[in-house]
Design a protein around this motif. Structure first.
Motif, PDB file in Angstrom:
ATOM      1  N   VAL A  11     -22.240  -8.657  12.443  1.00 31.35           N
ATOM      2  CA  VAL A  11     -21.230  -8.807  11.394  1.00 31.35           C
ATOM      3  C   VAL A  11     -21.890  -8.447  10.067  1.00 31.35           C
ATOM      4  N   CYS A  12     -21.159  -7.726   9.223  1.00 32.42           N
ATOM      5  CA  CYS A  12     -21.685  -7.318   7.919  1.00 32.42           C
ATOM      6  C   CYS A  12     -20.519  -7.142   6.952  1.00 32.42           C
ATOM      7  N   GLN A  13     -20.830  -6.753   5.733  1.00 33.10           N
ATOM      8  CA  GLN A  13     -19.795  -6.398   4.769  1.00 33.10           C
ATOM      9  C   GLN A  13     -19.750  -4.887   4.656  1.00 33.10           C
ATOM     10  N   VAL A  14     -18.540  -4.358   4.521  1.00 36.18           N
ATOM     11  CA  VAL A  14     -18.358  -2.920   4.318  1.00 36.18           C
ATOM     12  C   VAL A  14     -17.584  -2.712   3.022  1.00 36.18           C
ATOM     13  N   LYS A  15     -17.883  -1.611   2.344  1.00 40.89           N
ATOM     14  CA  LYS A  15     -17.210  -1.328   1.077  1.00 40.89           C
ATOM     15  C   LYS A  15     -15.875  -0.649   1.363  1.00 40.89           C
ATOM     16  N   ARG A  16     -14.835  -1.191   0.772  1.00 38.75           N
ATOM     17  CA  ARG A  16     -13.471  -0.667   0.930  1.00 38.75           C
ATOM     18  C   ARG A  16     -12.879  -0.449  -0.460  1.00 38.75           C
ATOM     19  N   ARG A  17     -11.703   0.168  -0.496  1.00 34.47           N
ATOM     20  CA  ARG A  17     -10.992   0.359  -1.769  1.00 34.47           C
ATOM     21  C   ARG A  17      -9.600  -0.221  -1.631  1.00 34.47           C
ATOM     22  N   ARG A  18      -9.105  -0.763  -2.725  1.00 37.59           N
ATOM     23  CA  ARG A  18      -7.729  -1.261  -2.758  1.00 37.59           C
ATOM     24  C   ARG A  18      -7.072  -0.800  -4.046  1.00 37.59           C
ATOM     25  N   VAL A  19      -5.750  -0.773  -4.035  1.00 39.54           N
ATOM     26  CA  VAL A  19      -4.991  -0.341  -5.205  1.00 39.54           C
ATOM     27  C   VAL A  19      -4.989  -1.467  -6.233  1.00 39.54           C
ATOM     28  N   LYS A  20      -5.296  -1.126  -7.473  1.00 38.47           N
ATOM     29  CA  LYS A  20      -5.264  -2.108  -8.557  1.00 38.47           C
ATOM     30  C   LYS A  20      -3.831  -2.237  -9.063  1.00 38.47           C
ATOM     31  N   ALA A  21      -3.476  -3.391  -9.575  1.00 39.35           N
ATOM     32  CA  ALA A  21      -2.138  -3.626 -10.122  1.00 39.35           C
ATOM     33  C   ALA A  21      -1.861  -2.700 -11.302  1.00 39.35           C
ATOM     34  N   THR A  22      -2.897  -2.319 -12.019  1.00 38.15           N
ATOM     35  CA  THR A  22      -2.740  -1.449 -13.187  1.00 38.15           C
ATOM     36  C   THR A  22      -2.822   0.035 -12.821  1.00 38.15           C
TER      37      THR A  22
END
Length: 103
Positions: A11-22
């Motif tokens: 188990v690890c952390q992976v970098k993802r992207r999400r849409v910002k409200a702005t």
């Protein structure tokens, strides 16, 4: 002769992207199993406990070890609460974040 004991995380952390409200995107870190990260073609990994850099090992053969990650730096393993060197230490050391965290 027995094989050397190796650190293995599944188990690890992976970098993802999400849409910002702005508008636009912002990066964030998500906890996943290594198998899920490989299926999703993730490319940036870090330790979920110390934030340190990890090295990815893919499953090479059907009877080989499962896909996993290990700390790249021994110093991260020595002070990460999940690190092999930390778990084997007998000097009462305290866990700490990586000195070179992946951002």
């Amino acid at each position: 002769m027995a094989a050397a004991e190796r650190e293995q995380f599944h188990v690890c952390q992976v970098k993802r992207r999400r849409v910002k409200a702005t508008g636009g995107y912002e990066p964030f870190w998500k906890v996943k199993t290594v198998a899920e990260a490989l299926e999703d073609a993730d490319t940036e990994f870090r330790c979920k406990d110390c934030g340190g850099a990890l090295k990815l090992y893919k499953r090479r053969a059907e009877n080989g070890s499962a896909a996993h990650v290990e700390h790249k730096l021994k110093s991260d393993s020595e002070y990460c609460p999940s690190g092999l060197h930390f778990l084997k230490a007998t000097d009462g050391r305290e866990p700490r974040p990586s000195q070179f965290p992946v951002r």
